[in-house]
Design a protein around this motif. Structure first.
Motif, PDB file in Angstrom:
ATOM      1  N   LEU A 124       4.976 -17.804  10.888  1.00  0.00           N
ATOM      2  CA  LEU A 124       4.601 -18.567   9.701  1.00  0.00           C
ATOM      3  C   LEU A 124       3.692 -19.717  10.095  1.00  0.00           C
ATOM      4  N   LEU A 174      13.501 -17.366  -0.796  1.00  0.00           N
ATOM      5  CA  LEU A 174      12.719 -17.500   0.427  1.00  0.00           C
ATOM      6  C   LEU A 174      12.459 -16.132   1.051  1.00  0.00           C
ATOM      7  N   LEU A 218       8.692 -14.572   1.347  1.00  0.00           N
ATOM      8  CA  LEU A 218       8.246 -14.411   2.730  1.00  0.00           C
ATOM      9  C   LEU A 218       7.944 -12.946   3.035  1.00  0.00           C
ATOM     10  N   TYR A 231       5.100 -25.591   6.009  1.00  0.00           N
ATOM     11  CA  TYR A 231       6.358 -26.324   5.925  1.00  0.00           C
ATOM     12  C   TYR A 231       6.241 -27.624   5.134  1.00  0.00           C
ATOM     13  N   THR A 283      13.025 -18.864   8.585  1.00  0.00           N
ATOM     14  CA  THR A 283      11.784 -18.095   8.499  1.00  0.00           C
ATOM     15  C   THR A 283      11.558 -17.282   9.775  1.00  0.00           C
TER      16      THR A 283
END
Length: 455
Positions: free
Chosen positions: A342, A362, A366, A347, A324
């Motif tokens: 993030l 992802l 994101l 998480y 990330t």
């Protein structure tokens, strides 16, 4: 010394260090803060090996900082740089094992601490990818440090050394084409073409024409000769993605080519010897398909000389902070705007979600959150279906054919995990805040979080 103890030395004012200290307080580690004036009185043995230094802009040019490092033999395992730019970093970076910049998420700090402690206790004989090789993989966008991912990178390195056919296995979105390119560009054919082909987009009736080309007049619309994909890849690598989608007829044509690497263009009377390396990829189990009769067993053996399996994201959730962080930095370069990170609370659910689309999924979710977020903290929401499945305690899978105490333990475990994920999400990953919401002592809640793998 307890290998779980981390000594943090702030080379900054208390005001500059206050925010970092608040983040450190949320982490499940034994952290000891020592100011520089006290640090210089301690011996290396007293400091131990898990030493972290925090250096702010006003201290970056302080020669005494680097002198401290030199006197201790370059002891610091991690240096956290606070708003330091330019060449000032170089003298500091050269004396530390790892460097990161502040501000960042508590999750990223936790990941670095975990990796630092693991490296401190790792046996000296344990093999791993060397630094130069890791850097090469990072430049090719291979981001991750988990054991299963590192093993895949080692297999890629080994496959690149040998000029044979390679079969890449793995779910959709795990980076199989990326792996194929790495094998090509790390191998002896790197100066020659890399030609990717999606077999799912090649109908049976044009497969041989696309692969081997045709001569002028080979068929009605063949007004001029055309090179095939094999000829375009001459000297280099031909990458066949979704190899399992080929029809049995197309499989026969490919097998015939692989037997001696000779082919004949449509309409031509002569054979041509090809000098290409073949890499194939699939998200299916070719061995099972061969047993079922939908994929030729002899072709499977021809392709499967070396095999590399790319792990799914759910198999390497420890890599989520690195992934990330890397993706957000890339989005910032591509789309601009202020620096973002993030939210650590995300998480909790991200480690539990199965990620059917893997890294590609992802990246997509994101990016969407990055573009829609106005603040510096990106709050990534879990998929609606996942929320519905996890909003209540699921005890349907509990084995009731056990004694009362064991059944109770299983149900309590399910409750604990769901409750912890809920309060962590509400507290945006802040363990102290989550403890207040739960009405529990912070250390006790931290142990529960660690027990259920939510950190």
């Amino acid at each position: 010394m307890d290998t779980g103890l981390i000594t943090v030395v702030p080379f900054s004012t208390p005001e500059r260090f206050r925010e970092l200290k608040a983040a450190l307080d949320t982490l499940p580690y034994n952290i000891n803060v020592i100011w520089p004036e006290d640090w210089t009185c301690l011996t290396q043995a007293e400091l131990g090996s898990a030493l972290v230094v925090f250096i702010s802009e006003e201290q970056a040019s302080n020669l005494e900082v680097c002198q401290y490092f030199d006197e201790l033999g370059g002891l610091p395992k991690l240096c956290i740089l606070d708003d330091i730019s330019g060449f000032k970093q170089r003298r500091i970076i050269d004396r530390c094992h790892d460097v990161m910049t502040w501000p960042c998420s508590a999750e990223e700090i936790s990941y670095r601490f975990c990796r630092m402690l693991e490296n401190s206790t790792k046996p000296t004989g344990e093999k791993s990818l060397d630094t130069e090789l890791k850097q090469a993989f990072i430049q090719m966008n291979f981001i991750g440090d988990s054991p299963v991912f590192s093993q895949a990178l080692s297999r890629i390195q080994k496959a690149a050394k040998h000029d044979v056919s390679v079969l890449l296995m793995g779910e959709t979105g795990t980076g199989k084409e990326l792996a194929a390119r790495a094998i090509h560009y790390m191998g002896g054919r790197n100066a020659q073409p890399f030609i990717p082909v999606n077999c799912g987009a090649l109908p049976e009736d044009i497969f041989e024409n696309e692969l081997f080309g045709h001569s002028q007049g080979a068929y009605t619309d063949a007004k001029r000769s055309q090179l095939g994909l094999v000829a375009q890849a001459e000297g280099g690598t031909l990458f066949l993605d979704e190899i399992d989608s080929l029809s049995l007829k197309s499989q026969v044509a490919l097998l015939r080519f692989l037997q001696d690497h000779q082919y004949r263009s449509l309409g031509s009377q002569s054979y041509v010897k090809a000098n290409v390396r073949l890499i194939a990829a699939t998200n299916a189990d070719l061995a099972e398909l061969a047993q079922a009769g939908t994929f030729r067993e002899d072709l499977f053996y021809r392709l499967n000389i070396m095999q590399v399996t790319m792990p799914s994201l759910r198999e390497r959730t420890d890599d989520l902070p690195l992934l990330t962080d890397h993706l957000i930095k890339r989005f910032m370069l591509e789309h601009g705007g202020e620096e973002k990170h993030l939210s650590a609370g995300c998480y909790a659910w991200m480690r539990q979600y199965l990620w059917p689309g893997n890294v590609r999924e992802l990246e997509n979710v994101l990016l969407r959150a990055f573009l829609e977020t106005e603040s510096t903290a990106i709050l990534l929401s879990p998929p609606a279906q996942w929320v519905e499945e996890n909003e209540s305690i699921n005890i349907s899978g509990v084995n009731w054919d056990v004694d009362y105490n064991e059944a109770k333990s299983l149900v309590v475990g399910a409750f604990e995990k769901n409750y912890l994920m809920h309060v962590l999400s509400k507290a945006d990953g802040n363990v102290s805040q989550a403890a207040r919401l739960a009405g529990k002592e912070r250390r006790s809640l931290g142990k529960l979080i660690k027990k259920h793998g939510l950190r």
